[in-house]
Structures are given as C-alpha cells and as structure tokens.
Design an enzyme around this catalytic site. Sequence first.
Site, mmCIF file in Angstrom:
data_model
loop_
_atom_site.group_PDB
_atom_site.id
_atom_site.type_symbol
_atom_site.label_atom_id
_atom_site.label_comp_id
_atom_site.label_asym_id
_atom_site.label_seq_id
_atom_site.Cartn_x
_atom_site.Cartn_y
_atom_site.Cartn_z
ATOM 1 N N LYS A 26 7.566 0.684 11.545
ATOM 2 C CA LYS A 26 7.518 -0.770 11.710
ATOM 3 C C LYS A 26 8.495 -1.517 10.869
ATOM 4 C CE LYS A 26 2.874 -0.145 13.565
ATOM 5 N NZ LYS A 26 1.429 -0.605 13.958
ATOM 6 N N GLY A 72 -3.943 -0.182 13.248
ATOM 7 C CA GLY A 72 -3.827 -0.760 11.914
ATOM 8 C C GLY A 72 -4.992 -1.250 11.446
ATOM 9 N N SER A 82 -4.468 4.116 14.098
ATOM 10 C CA SER A 82 -5.182 4.656 13.103
ATOM 11 C C SER A 82 -5.262 6.157 13.006
ATOM 12 C CB SER A 82 -6.433 3.957 12.785
ATOM 13 O OG SER A 82 -6.257 2.597 12.626
ATOM 14 N N HIS A 93 5.674 -1.125 22.534
ATOM 15 C CA HIS A 93 4.822 -1.186 21.626
ATOM 16 C C HIS A 93 4.154 -2.479 21.615
ATOM 17 C CE1 HIS A 93 2.561 -1.178 17.831
ATOM 18 N NE2 HIS A 93 2.850 0.134 17.526
ATOM 19 N N GLU A 98 -2.103 3.743 22.949
ATOM 20 C CA GLU A 98 -2.387 3.174 21.835
ATOM 21 C C GLU A 98 -3.316 2.082 21.887
ATOM 22 O OE1 GLU A 98 0.712 4.078 18.463
ATOM 23 O OE2 GLU A 98 1.433 2.264 19.602
ATOM 24 N N ASN A 107 6.125 5.542 13.177
ATOM 25 C CA ASN A 107 6.529 4.326 13.543
ATOM 26 C C ASN A 107 6.488 3.679 12.045
ATOM 27 O OD1 ASN A 107 7.101 1.923 14.369
ATOM 28 N ND2 ASN A 107 5.250 1.630 15.560
ATOM 29 N N GLU A 118 2.926 -4.414 19.545
ATOM 30 C CA GLU A 118 3.387 -5.640 18.717
ATOM 31 C C GLU A 118 4.372 -6.221 19.245
ATOM 32 O OE1 GLU A 118 3.647 -2.985 15.134
ATOM 33 O OE2 GLU A 118 1.497 -2.992 15.440
HETATM 34 P P1 PGA Z 1 -1.364 2.815 12.903
HETATM 35 O O1 PGA Z 1 0.069 2.200 14.118
HETATM 36 O O2 PGA Z 1 -1.364 4.299 12.877
HETATM 37 O O3 PGA Z 1 -1.188 2.005 11.659
HETATM 38 O O4 PGA Z 1 -2.734 2.282 13.536
HETATM 39 C C1 PGA Z 1 0.081 3.159 14.956
HETATM 40 C C2 PGA Z 1 1.110 2.340 15.810
HETATM 41 O O5 PGA Z 1 1.185 1.102 16.087
HETATM 42 O O6 PGA Z 1 1.972 2.870 16.414
#
Ligand code: PGA
Length: 255
Positions: free
Chosen positions: A15, A177, A217, A99, A171, A13, A101
């Site tokens: 983003k 992140g 992460s 997601h 997640e 992803n 976000e």
């Molecule tokens: P990350 O993001 O691996 O940077 O923690 C995962 C995600 O949001 O899909």
Amino acid sequence: MSDTTRKPLVAGNWKLHKTMAEGVELADALLKALPAERTAEVAIAPVFTSLATVGHRLQGSSVALACQDLYWETQGAFTGEVGPLQVKELGCRYAIVGHSERRQYFGDTDDVVGKKAAGALAHDIAPIICVGESLAVREAGQAEAHVVAQVTAALAGLETSTLGQVVIAYEPIWAIGTGRTASPEDAEQMHLAIRTRVGEAHGKALADGLRILYGGSVKPGNAAELMAQPDIDGALVGGASLEAASFAAIVTAAG
Ligand code: PGA
C-alpha cells in the site's frame, strides 16, 4: 489447498508504506527470511516509485515484482497514470487491480477493473483481481451474490485465451486492516462459490486451475488454517507484509 496443480501465491501489498530506502531494506530482509524450500510463489507490490529499486533487488531471486494498480492504456494524454508498458519494463509480473481501497477512494468501478485487468493481460502481466463485500452487504445476506457478480463483471471483457493467467483475491472489506478475518469455513465457502461460477462461465478446466487468494488481516497466527482450505490458494497480505518475519511465516504456512 487440495488441487496440487495450483501453485500457491502469497502477495504482499505494501500500500502507501515505505520510502524507497525502506522498501529496499524490507526487500533485503525478506529475501533472507523467506523459506528456501517452498512451493509457494511470492510477490511483493511496493509503491510505484519504489518499483525500479526494489525490482532491481529482486532480480535473480524467487520473488516476483507486482504493482498495486495500473492504467489500461499504454500511452496518451492521461496525466498521472502509469500503464502496463511502464510497469512491464520494470519487471512487474503481477498487477493488483480492483483493490477495495481503489474502489472506495478512487472510484474504480467493475468496468474500470475489467479494463485494468485486460490492460495488464495484453502485456503478459497477470492481474490479481480483488473482490469482496462490505459488512452491510454481508449482514444483508448478499455477500456471495455481490462477490460472484464482481468476478463475473471483471472477467466478462477478457480474452478467453488469457484467462489462465488471472488470479482472484477475495478480500472481505470488513476484514482489511481490522484484525478481523473471515472464518476459514466462510472464506472457503466464498472461494468455492467463485470457482463454481467461473466453471459455469468459462469451463471446469479453467476454474480448476484458477488461483483464488484470501486477503483481509492474514497474519502468521491465522494463515495456516486459511491456507488449509481446499479452495484457498494463497494470500494477499497487507499489514503483515510490512515486516519480513511475519510475511515469511505466512509464506511458510502457504507451503
Ligand atoms: P491487511 O490488508 O492484510 O492489512 O488486512 C490486505 C489487503 O488490503 O490486501
């Protein structure tokens, strides 16, 4: 993962990262870095504006194209939205929906997530439905109930005949992140809870075939122990998918 009928999936992803030129560069580097011998399926989700060019680069390769979101209607007065027909036309096989976000910054509710998943499925695009709890919910001991309720809500409006295409990504929000990951044991427990719930609602055969990815992460250093869990069937990778070598290492860990 223990059930060999479930093919692992590792999805990157991106983003809101990378211009079109940078995206093409990363896709090219990734095609070179990926292990040739693997069972894992690989998908990457660039920003909408790079789907066409990155998708073009992926043509004929073993890497699938995914979008990071989509609207459920195919056309109409929905300014700013992109629907399933448009992403299908560009070759998207997967669509990330729900997601955290999107849920946090753009108001995507469980109802919206369900509609987006249905919109994708109506056009033969497999939705990667994201679920996960906040730190406050986990600390209150409500993580499992919260996540299972999100899964239940997302699947509730979907046609039974399409459920076999659905992918779930667990997640935990506090792990995205942040450099913090759920322990393999905690992640496994959640994945098992999700699978059990799906089995109760939609039957064991469907639950046994359901791919449940872990995200938050995931890095080359922790991927192998996460992927070794019987109910973890791959990863949804953010930060580490922006670098070809680290993403390739995660794919290798997935098998
Ligand atoms: P990350 O993001 O691996 O940077 O923690 C995962 C995600 O949001 O899909």
